[in-house]
Design a protein around this motif. Structure first.
Motif, PDB file in Angstrom:
ATOM      1  N   ALA A   1     -27.107  50.337 -67.412  1.00  0.00           N
ATOM      2  CA  ALA A   1     -25.750  49.782 -67.149  1.00  0.00           C
ATOM      3  C   ALA A   1     -25.216  50.620 -68.652  1.00  0.00           C
ATOM      4  CB  ALA A   1     -26.033  48.306 -67.982  1.00  0.00           C
ATOM      5  N   LYS A   2     -23.941  50.234 -68.592  1.00  0.00           N
ATOM      6  CA  LYS A   2     -23.463  50.922 -70.043  1.00  0.00           C
ATOM      7  C   LYS A   2     -21.750  50.154 -70.429  1.00  0.00           C
ATOM      8  CE  LYS A   2     -24.827  55.339 -70.142  1.00  0.00           C
ATOM      9  NZ  LYS A   2     -26.215  55.516 -69.983  1.00  0.00           N
ATOM     10  N   VAL A   3     -21.210  49.001 -69.027  1.00  0.00           N
ATOM     11  CA  VAL A   3     -20.726  48.409 -69.652  1.00  0.00           C
ATOM     12  C   VAL A   3     -20.846  47.052 -68.549  1.00  0.00           C
ATOM     13  CG1 VAL A   3     -17.965  47.600 -69.242  1.00  0.00           C
ATOM     14  CG2 VAL A   3     -18.971  50.246 -70.050  1.00  0.00           C
ATOM     15  N   ILE A   4     -20.494  46.071 -69.473  1.00  0.00           N
ATOM     16  CA  ILE A   4     -20.944  45.042 -68.501  1.00  0.00           C
ATOM     17  C   ILE A   4     -19.864  44.029 -69.055  1.00  0.00           C
ATOM     18  CG2 ILE A   4     -22.394  43.013 -68.628  1.00  0.00           C
ATOM     19  CD1 ILE A   4     -24.609  44.758 -69.230  1.00  0.00           C
ATOM     20  N   GLN A   5     -19.269  43.635 -67.922  1.00  0.00           N
ATOM     21  CA  GLN A   5     -17.663  42.269 -68.471  1.00  0.00           C
ATOM     22  C   GLN A   5     -17.977  41.222 -67.551  1.00  0.00           C
ATOM     23  OE1 GLN A   5     -14.999  45.159 -66.832  1.00  0.00           O
ATOM     24  NE2 GLN A   5     -14.499  46.181 -68.771  1.00  0.00           N
ATOM     25  N   GLU A   6     -17.417  40.069 -67.707  1.00  0.00           N
ATOM     26  CA  GLU A   6     -17.175  39.246 -67.031  1.00  0.00           C
ATOM     27  C   GLU A   6     -15.826  39.522 -66.732  1.00  0.00           C
ATOM     28  OE1 GLU A   6     -16.305  35.536 -65.398  1.00  0.00           O
ATOM     29  OE2 GLU A   6     -15.721  35.749 -66.564  1.00  0.00           O
ATOM     30  N   ARG A   7     -15.371  39.086 -65.664  1.00  0.00           N
ATOM     31  CA  ARG A   7     -13.994  39.210 -65.274  1.00  0.00           C
ATOM     32  C   ARG A   7     -14.083  37.557 -63.995  1.00  0.00           C
ATOM     33  NH1 ARG A   7     -13.113  45.379 -63.530  1.00  0.00           N
ATOM     34  NH2 ARG A   7     -10.586  44.701 -63.478  1.00  0.00           N
ATOM     35  N   TYR A   8     -12.768  37.561 -63.662  1.00  0.00           N
ATOM     36  CA  TYR A   8     -12.469  36.359 -63.161  1.00  0.00           C
ATOM     37  C   TYR A   8     -11.640  36.672 -61.388  1.00  0.00           C
ATOM     38  CZ  TYR A   8     -10.235  32.347 -60.770  1.00  0.00           C
ATOM     39  OH  TYR A   8     -10.168  31.721 -59.761  1.00  0.00           O
ATOM     40  N   THR A   9     -12.379  36.558 -60.609  1.00  0.00           N
ATOM     41  CA  THR A   9     -12.331  36.903 -59.334  1.00  0.00           C
ATOM     42  C   THR A   9     -12.068  35.456 -58.471  1.00  0.00           C
ATOM     43  OG1 THR A   9     -14.569  36.894 -58.434  1.00  0.00           O
ATOM     44  CG2 THR A   9     -13.161  38.769 -59.470  1.00  0.00           C
ATOM     45  N   LYS A  10     -11.579  35.563 -57.172  1.00  0.00           N
ATOM     46  CA  LYS A  10     -10.774  34.653 -56.747  1.00  0.00           C
ATOM     47  C   LYS A  10     -12.521  34.667 -55.679  1.00  0.00           C
ATOM     48  CE  LYS A  10      -6.175  34.923 -56.773  1.00  0.00           C
ATOM     49  NZ  LYS A  10      -5.954  36.007 -57.331  1.00  0.00           N
ATOM     50  N   PHE A  11     -13.834  34.357 -56.260  1.00  0.00           N
ATOM     51  CA  PHE A  11     -14.451  34.471 -54.951  1.00  0.00           C
ATOM     52  C   PHE A  11     -15.519  32.860 -54.876  1.00  0.00           C
ATOM     53  CE2 PHE A  11     -19.440  35.035 -54.425  1.00  0.00           C
ATOM     54  CZ  PHE A  11     -19.133  36.049 -52.999  1.00  0.00           C
ATOM     55  N   GLY A  12     -15.096  32.706 -54.380  1.00  0.00           N
ATOM     56  CA  GLY A  12     -15.980  31.365 -54.517  1.00  0.00           C
ATOM     57  C   GLY A  12     -17.674  31.443 -53.476  1.00  0.00           C
ATOM     58  N   MET A  13     -18.395  30.460 -53.238  1.00  0.00           N
ATOM     59  CA  MET A  13     -19.355  30.959 -52.765  1.00  0.00           C
ATOM     60  C   MET A  13     -19.539  29.116 -52.540  1.00  0.00           C
ATOM     61  SD  MET A  13     -22.149  33.007 -55.165  1.00  0.00           S
ATOM     62  CE  MET A  13     -23.156  31.482 -56.446  1.00  0.00           C
ATOM     63  N   ASN A  14     -20.185  28.999 -51.067  1.00  0.00           N
ATOM     64  CA  ASN A  14     -21.528  27.857 -50.872  1.00  0.00           C
ATOM     65  C   ASN A  14     -20.327  26.393 -50.966  1.00  0.00           C
ATOM     66  OD1 ASN A  14     -23.360  29.107 -49.861  1.00  0.00           O
ATOM     67  ND2 ASN A  14     -23.549  29.928 -51.729  1.00  0.00           N
ATOM     68  N   ASN A  15     -20.934  25.933 -52.297  1.00  0.00           N
ATOM     69  CA  ASN A  15     -20.377  24.736 -52.797  1.00  0.00           C
ATOM     70  C   ASN A  15     -19.416  25.018 -54.329  1.00  0.00           C
ATOM     71  OD1 ASN A  15     -20.958  23.218 -50.599  1.00  0.00           O
ATOM     72  ND2 ASN A  15     -23.411  22.791 -51.763  1.00  0.00           N
ATOM     73  N   TYR A  16     -19.857  26.584 -54.639  1.00  0.00           N
ATOM     74  CA  TYR A  16     -19.234  26.750 -55.879  1.00  0.00           C
ATOM     75  C   TYR A  16     -17.358  27.304 -55.767  1.00  0.00           C
ATOM     76  CZ  TYR A  16     -23.288  26.640 -57.627  1.00  0.00           C
ATOM     77  OH  TYR A  16     -24.439  26.114 -58.308  1.00  0.00           O
ATOM     78  N   ARG A  17     -16.608  26.868 -56.199  1.00  0.00           N
ATOM     79  CA  ARG A  17     -15.599  26.937 -56.554  1.00  0.00           C
ATOM     80  C   ARG A  17     -15.291  28.273 -57.316  1.00  0.00           C
ATOM     81  NH1 ARG A  17     -11.879  21.967 -58.878  1.00  0.00           N
ATOM     82  NH2 ARG A  17     -13.733  22.286 -59.795  1.00  0.00           N
ATOM     83  N   PRO A  18     -14.183  29.303 -56.990  1.00  0.00           N
ATOM     84  CA  PRO A  18     -14.303  30.862 -58.113  1.00  0.00           C
ATOM     85  C   PRO A  18     -13.711  30.453 -59.667  1.00  0.00           C
ATOM     86  CG  PRO A  18     -12.204  30.561 -56.941  1.00  0.00           C
ATOM     87  CD  PRO A  18     -12.773  29.486 -56.077  1.00  0.00           C
ATOM     88  N   GLU A  19     -13.576  28.701 -59.931  1.00  0.00           N
ATOM     89  CA  GLU A  19     -13.293  28.745 -61.302  1.00  0.00           C
ATOM     90  C   GLU A  19     -14.473  27.739 -61.702  1.00  0.00           C
ATOM     91  OE1 GLU A  19     -10.839  25.294 -59.144  1.00  0.00           O
ATOM     92  OE2 GLU A  19     -11.708  27.954 -58.738  1.00  0.00           O
ATOM     93  N   ASP A  20     -15.602  27.229 -61.046  1.00  0.00           N
ATOM     94  CA  ASP A  20     -17.241  27.597 -61.610  1.00  0.00           C
ATOM     95  C   ASP A  20     -18.355  28.571 -61.379  1.00  0.00           C
ATOM     96  OD1 ASP A  20     -15.897  24.888 -60.959  1.00  0.00           O
ATOM     97  OD2 ASP A  20     -16.176  24.657 -59.194  1.00  0.00           O
ATOM     98  N   LEU A  21     -18.246  29.463 -61.425  1.00  0.00           N
ATOM     99  CA  LEU A  21     -18.760  30.969 -61.009  1.00  0.00           C
ATOM    100  C   LEU A  21     -18.309  31.814 -62.551  1.00  0.00           C
ATOM    101  CD1 LEU A  21     -18.509  31.446 -57.424  1.00  0.00           C
ATOM    102  CD2 LEU A  21     -20.686  30.306 -58.905  1.00  0.00           C
ATOM    103  N   PHE A  22     -19.471  32.960 -62.387  1.00  0.00           N
ATOM    104  CA  PHE A  22     -19.876  33.808 -63.792  1.00  0.00           C
ATOM    105  C   PHE A  22     -18.911  34.911 -61.894  1.00  0.00           C
ATOM    106  CE2 PHE A  22     -21.168  31.463 -67.612  1.00  0.00           C
ATOM    107  CZ  PHE A  22     -19.613  31.633 -68.237  1.00  0.00           C
ATOM    108  N   SER A  23     -18.085  35.320 -62.424  1.00  0.00           N
ATOM    109  CA  SER A  23     -18.508  37.049 -62.137  1.00  0.00           C
ATOM    110  C   SER A  23     -18.637  38.301 -63.310  1.00  0.00           C
ATOM    111  CB  SER A  23     -17.298  37.141 -61.214  1.00  0.00           C
ATOM    112  OG  SER A  23     -16.710  36.715 -60.049  1.00  0.00           O
ATOM    113  N   ILE A  24     -20.248  38.771 -63.150  1.00  0.00           N
ATOM    114  CA  ILE A  24     -20.602  39.758 -64.388  1.00  0.00           C
ATOM    115  C   ILE A  24     -20.297  41.055 -63.271  1.00  0.00           C
ATOM    116  CG2 ILE A  24     -21.872  40.430 -65.987  1.00  0.00           C
ATOM    117  CD1 ILE A  24     -22.550  36.688 -65.602  1.00  0.00           C
ATOM    118  N   TYR A  25     -19.693  41.634 -64.392  1.00  0.00           N
ATOM    119  CA  TYR A  25     -19.184  43.550 -63.181  1.00  0.00           C
ATOM    120  C   TYR A  25     -20.080  44.199 -64.228  1.00  0.00           C
ATOM    121  CZ  TYR A  25     -16.454  41.908 -59.646  1.00  0.00           C
ATOM    122  OH  TYR A  25     -15.422  40.726 -58.607  1.00  0.00           O
TER     123      TYR A  25
END
Length: 134
Positions: A16-40
Motif C-alpha cells: 500500500a502507498k495510499v490509504i484513504q477513507e472516502r464516503y460512498t453510498k455503499f450499505g451492507m447487511n444492517n448498516y447504512r452508508p453513513e454508519d460505515l468506513f470505506s477505506i480505499y
C-alpha cells in the motif's frame, strides 16, 4: 511501526502507498452508508482523493466504531491486478477477513487489517492510517 499493508492480491505482490477513507453510498447487511468506513487502498503513490475509486486495489468496509470486526460486519473488495479495466475483482467477507479499528480522530481512522482468501490467492495484512477525503 509505520502504517503499511502488504501481501498478495491474486498472487501478485502488493504494498500500500495510499490509504484513504472516502464516503460512498455503499450499505451492507444492517448498516447504512453513513454508519460505515470505506477505506480505499492503492499501491500507486500518485492516487489522490479525486482519483476514480476503480483506481484503488482494495476497499475495506467496516462499521464506523472502534473494535475488531469480521464476517458479516466486514466487506472486502479486491480488484484483480491482471485486469487494468478494473472490472474483475472479488467482493467477499468471511471469518478470515478481520479489520480492527483502534482509533477514530477528526482527520483519520487508524487500524489493522488481516485478510486471507486462499482460493483466490489473496492474503494481505498490516496497519493503516486512513485520512478522510473531504
Amino acid at each position: 511501526m509505520p502504517p503499511v499493508i502488504t501481501g498478495k492480491l491474486y498472487g501478485s505482490s502488493f504494498t500500500a502507498k495510499v490509504i484513504q477513507e472516502r464516503y460512498t453510498k455503499f450499505g451492507m447487511n444492517n448498516y447504512r452508508p453513513e454508519d460505515l468506513f470505506s477505506i480505499y487502498i492503492a499501491g500507486d503513490g500518485s492516487k489522490t482523493c479525486s482519483s476514480p475509486l476503480s483506481d484503488f486495489s482494495i476497499r475495506l468496509t467496516v462499521p464506523k466504531k472502534t473494535g475488531t470486526f469480521s464476517g458479516n460486519d466486514t466487506y472486502i473488495l479486491v480488484n484483480d491486478p491482471g485486469d487494468p479495466s478494473g472490472q474483475n475483482g472479488s467482493l467477499f467477507s468471511s471469518e478470515q477477513t478481520i479489520i480492527t479499528i483502534s482509533s477514530i480522530t477528526g482527520d483519520k481512522v487508524i487500524g489493522q487489517v488481516n485478510v486471507k482468501w486462499p482460493e483466490q490467492n489473496i492474503d494481505f495484512k498490516g496497519h493503516f492510517d486512513a485520512y478522510y477525503c473531504k
